[in-house]
Design a protein around this motif. Structure first.
Motif, PDB file in Angstrom:
ATOM      1  N   ARG A 120       0.833  -1.205   0.000  1.00  0.00           N
ATOM      2  CA  ARG A 120       0.000   0.000   0.000  1.00  0.00           C
ATOM      3  C   ARG A 120       0.863   1.248   0.000  1.00  0.00           C
ATOM      4  NH1 ARG A 120      -4.137   2.120   4.817  1.00  0.00           N
ATOM      5  NH2 ARG A 120      -4.780   4.018   3.719  1.00  0.00           N
ATOM      6  N   PHE A 121       1.893   1.263   0.827  1.00  0.00           N
ATOM      7  CA  PHE A 121       2.792   2.410   0.898  1.00  0.00           C
ATOM      8  C   PHE A 121       3.541   2.620  -0.416  1.00  0.00           C
ATOM      9  CE2 PHE A 121       7.255   3.742   1.897  1.00  0.00           C
ATOM     10  CZ  PHE A 121       6.983   5.100   2.099  1.00  0.00           C
ATOM     11  N   LEU A 122       4.066   1.538  -0.992  1.00  0.00           N
ATOM     12  CA  LEU A 122       4.832   1.667  -2.230  1.00  0.00           C
ATOM     13  C   LEU A 122       3.955   2.195  -3.363  1.00  0.00           C
ATOM     14  CD1 LEU A 122       7.014  -1.578  -2.127  1.00  0.00           C
ATOM     15  CD2 LEU A 122       7.556   0.714  -1.274  1.00  0.00           C
ATOM     16  N   HIS A 123       2.727   1.683  -3.454  1.00  0.00           N
ATOM     17  CA  HIS A 123       1.819   2.184  -4.490  1.00  0.00           C
ATOM     18  C   HIS A 123       1.410   3.626  -4.204  1.00  0.00           C
ATOM     19  CE1 HIS A 123       1.455  -1.353  -6.951  1.00  0.00           C
ATOM     20  NE2 HIS A 123       1.084  -2.116  -5.938  1.00  0.00           N
ATOM     21  N   ALA A 124       1.260   3.991  -2.922  1.00  0.00           N
ATOM     22  CA  ALA A 124       0.909   5.368  -2.579  1.00  0.00           C
ATOM     23  C   ALA A 124       2.003   6.326  -3.051  1.00  0.00           C
ATOM     24  CB  ALA A 124       0.692   5.498  -1.075  1.00  0.00           C
ATOM     25  N   LEU A 125       3.265   5.939  -2.883  1.00  0.00           N
ATOM     26  CA  LEU A 125       4.366   6.766  -3.373  1.00  0.00           C
ATOM     27  C   LEU A 125       4.250   6.973  -4.882  1.00  0.00           C
ATOM     28  CD1 LEU A 125       7.467   5.253  -1.523  1.00  0.00           C
ATOM     29  CD2 LEU A 125       6.511   7.532  -1.161  1.00  0.00           C
ATOM     30  N   ASN A 126       4.047   5.888  -5.604  1.00  0.00           N
ATOM     31  CA  ASN A 126       3.981   5.961  -7.059  1.00  0.00           C
ATOM     32  C   ASN A 126       2.780   6.757  -7.545  1.00  0.00           C
ATOM     33  OD1 ASN A 126       4.494   5.333  -9.845  1.00  0.00           O
ATOM     34  ND2 ASN A 126       2.977   3.685  -9.700  1.00  0.00           N
ATOM     35  N   ARG A 127       1.648   6.625  -6.867  1.00  0.00           N
ATOM     36  CA  ARG A 127       0.405   7.244  -7.329  1.00  0.00           C
ATOM     37  C   ARG A 127       0.188   8.653  -6.797  1.00  0.00           C
ATOM     38  NH1 ARG A 127      -3.037   1.726  -5.992  1.00  0.00           N
ATOM     39  NH2 ARG A 127      -2.067   0.427  -7.622  1.00  0.00           N
ATOM     40  N   SER A 128       1.081   9.126  -5.951  1.00  0.00           N
ATOM     41  CA  SER A 128       0.894  10.449  -5.365  1.00  0.00           C
ATOM     42  C   SER A 128       0.847  11.526  -6.442  1.00  0.00           C
ATOM     43  CB  SER A 128       2.030  10.772  -4.386  1.00  0.00           C
ATOM     44  OG  SER A 128       1.906  12.092  -3.902  1.00  0.00           O
ATOM     45  N   GLU A 129      -0.184  12.363  -6.378  1.00  0.00           N
ATOM     46  CA  GLU A 129      -0.292  13.496  -7.296  1.00  0.00           C
ATOM     47  C   GLU A 129       0.399  14.721  -6.709  1.00  0.00           C
ATOM     48  OE1 GLU A 129      -1.834  13.896 -10.482  1.00  0.00           O
ATOM     49  OE2 GLU A 129      -1.588  11.730 -10.421  1.00  0.00           O
ATOM     50  N   LYS A 130       0.755  14.642  -5.441  1.00  0.00           N
ATOM     51  CA  LYS A 130       1.462  15.739  -4.793  1.00  0.00           C
ATOM     52  C   LYS A 130       2.968  15.501  -4.907  1.00  0.00           C
ATOM     53  CE  LYS A 130      -2.582  17.016  -3.054  1.00  0.00           C
ATOM     54  NZ  LYS A 130      -3.303  18.259  -3.356  1.00  0.00           N
TER      55      LYS A 130
END
Length: 248
Positions: free
Chosen positions: A83-93
């Motif tokens: 979840r964390f790794l995908h959150a990094l990749n998908r972050s729009e900020k």
């Protein structure tokens, strides 16, 4: 104090890893907390940049060794990690990092997802995955060769040779190297500089520069599958046993 401290200051959200007694080794709950903070920022128009930092004595020692040992038995790679790794990749900020001391394993590979990295002069980056019988993660086996070239990426990811702050800057991972006392202020200044730019233009530019999000997501999953297999391998079990015996 919580292991992850999230604070908002104007347009900048700071995620601080706060487990200095364990050198900020990440537990599953810490991965959850960081993922939630990154994902939660997406719905906030007032937040325009995220700053990831640790403790002045060390950025992040990688994954908690206790969790890793448990994984060598179960063969399961915890969902919070992905979840964390995908959150990094998908972050729009945009993502900024402030790195002091050691950045080990995921402490280094998360930096490959950051747009601007400020390192203290004492920072050292390392990825001892292969020495532990494992493989790289966080899509680092895709991003690092693109960024550094195959030869230097092989040294870091496979041979496990550490990078000083100066070497990491030369390799393109770090933007600025500063004195340790200036780290937090320099990183926050960079985050505020980014946050002051037109946000939609920043987001559009990042998408163009970062390439296909789906490709990186797919690489994260492919690495995770290989990682799961390696966790239960004789090599990994022997490496972790040797590591734990050395610590006794």
């Amino acid at each position: 104090m919580p292991d992850i401290i999230v604070s908002d200051d104007g347009a900048v959200r700071t995620l601080r890893m706060n487990r200095p007694e364990k050198k900020n080794a990440l537990t599953l709950s810490m991965y959850e907390g960081m993922a939630e903070a990154i994902e939660g920022a997406a719905a906030r128009d007032d937040l325009r940049c995220l700053l990831i930092t640790g403790h002045e004595t060390g950025f992040c020692a990688g994954n908690d060794i206790g969790d890793f040992v448990e994984m060598t038995t179960s063969g399961a790679l915890g969902a919070p990690i992905l979840r964390f790794l995908h959150a990094l990749n998908r972050s729009e900020k945009p993502l900024v990092a402030a790195v002091a001391g050691r950045a080990v394993g995921v402490g280094t590979t998360m930096l490959l997802h950051c747009d601007h990295v400020v390192a203290a002069e004492d920072a050292v980056l390392s990825t001892p995955f292969v020495a532990l019988g494992l493989v790289p993660e966080a899509a680092s086996s895709l991003i690092a060769p693109r960024l550094m070239g195959h030869a230097r990426a092989f040294e870091l990811l496979v041979m496990g040779r550490p990078l000083t702050a100066t070497a990491a800057k030369a390799a393109g991972i770090v933007n600025t190297v500063v004195a340790a006392a200036e780290l937090e202020s320099a990183a926050l200044a960079a985050a505020r500089e980014i946050a002051a730019l037109p946000p939609h233009a920043v987001a559009a530019s990042r998408r163009l520069m970062r390439g296909a999000q789906a490709q990186i997501d797919g690489h994260i999953e492919a690495e995770a599958e290989a990682f799961r297999k390696r966790l239960v391998s004789p090599e990994a079990k022997a490496a972790f046993a040797a590591f734990l015996n050395k610590k006794k």
